[in-house]
Design a protein around this motif. Sequence first.
Motif, short mmCIF file in Angstrom:
data_model
loop_
_atom_site.label_atom_id
_atom_site.label_comp_id
_atom_site.label_asym_id
_atom_site.label_seq_id
_atom_site.Cartn_x
_atom_site.Cartn_y
_atom_site.Cartn_z
N UNK A 82 0.85 -1.18 0.00
CA UNK A 82 0.00 0.00 0.00
C UNK A 82 0.89 1.24 0.00
N UNK A 83 0.82 2.02 -1.06
CA UNK A 83 1.65 3.21 -1.22
C UNK A 83 0.88 4.46 -0.78
N UNK A 84 1.47 5.23 0.12
CA UNK A 84 0.92 6.54 0.43
C UNK A 84 1.20 7.46 -0.77
N UNK A 85 0.31 8.39 -1.03
CA UNK A 85 0.43 9.26 -2.20
C UNK A 85 1.66 10.16 -2.09
N UNK A 101 6.25 4.66 1.56
CA UNK A 101 6.31 6.10 1.32
C UNK A 101 5.69 6.97 2.41
N UNK A 102 5.49 6.40 3.61
CA UNK A 102 5.18 7.24 4.77
C UNK A 102 5.70 6.50 6.00
N UNK A 106 11.20 10.86 7.08
CA UNK A 106 10.10 10.63 6.15
C UNK A 106 10.44 11.11 4.74
N UNK A 107 9.45 11.51 3.95
CA UNK A 107 9.64 11.71 2.51
C UNK A 107 9.96 13.18 2.19
N UNK A 108 11.23 13.43 1.86
CA UNK A 108 11.69 14.79 1.58
C UNK A 108 11.06 15.38 0.32
N UNK A 109 10.84 14.54 -0.69
CA UNK A 109 10.28 15.06 -1.94
C UNK A 109 8.85 15.53 -1.74
#
Length: 394
Positions: free
Chosen positions: A211-214, A260-261, A365-368
């Motif tokens: 499951x990918x977080x947006x 991704x989270x 966490x996600x820098x982008x």
Amino acid sequence: MIGISKLYCGSVEPSDALRYGRDSKALPSHLLQFSKDKKPVVVWNITRRCNLNCIHCYAQAKNEEFKDELTTDQGKALLDDLADFGVPVVLFSGGEPLMRKDLPILAEYAVSKGMRAVISTNGTLITEEKAKELKKIGLSYVGISLDGMKEVNDKFRGLEGSYEMALKGIENCKKAGIKVGLRFTINKHNAQEIPKIFDLVEEMKIPRICFYHLVYAGRGSEMIEEDLSLEDSRKAVDIIMERTKKLHDMGQPTEVLTVDNHADGPYLYLKMKEENPERAKEVLELLQMNEGNNSGRGIGCVSWNGDVHADQFWRHKIFGNIKDRPFSKIWSEPDDELLLKLKDKKKHVTGRCATCTWLDICGGNFRVRAEAATGDVWAPDPACYLTDEEISGK
């Protein structure tokens, strides 16, 4: 990448990774996230061409020819370098990787060099014959994107019938004996589909789902307002954990991961601390091994034209091109300030990230995503749903 089934359902113990010395070349695939050396898993977007038109595509793929793709020989040279560098896994992606006719040649070559080859695909082009071919070359895994049941998925994919075609691709992989799983990107329009996707996993006995977080990149950058609220993100993770445990309790130990989270890591640990304090200690140890987000360190990306990125979502940040300098040199001897900082980003994050109790197991966490939402690479990730009390450790 957070292994919900590994952590919450106890399918992996810290000793499992320690037994292999936590060396990425020695670790089985299901333990790779706990490696110590963090040799990068490399996503190679081998083509930008795709037969679908997904509204959240980070690569902004189109069904047309692109003239700047690496040749087969250049691809083999890349794979030679990755193998010598110790890359454990090459993930062939796109666009739609099966639109590129030499994919089987390149994947087989990767396997011959001692790397594990996997593909990320929409599944619509996997015929029985293609599945047999992929099995023959030694492909380790096929991840098929499905973002809901028929109506929702087809709307996301931009093609009516893509849902049935993807299910057929899954069946063809299973019939050929290839490990196959699902990839699901969570957002406001499909979060309610998560229970139905678990029903499908149970019914079809699909062994793995991610499951990918947006992430706000590519066409997904236009979907910031479509991301879940922080409260709904927590609810979605709760459902994923509950349904994963249900599968395990009924004797169907599906591998379930969220991606991704990395707030999911401490959130799961805090839940385990209440439910099972002894197991929580082991979960914390595994999360410390995982180290959270690894963009620019434990995961990297090569675009169709040879450009090197921190991961597949950082396409606007180019650290070099493999036609000019090998990936191994770009990665291990960086001359780009951002790539240098990403390798130790905990020193550079700001705001609540900098003071967070869980920084060592989240990795900032996600820098982008932070950059897309705020314009500042080092700002707090807006998708972190942990409360101030939770990040303080109280």
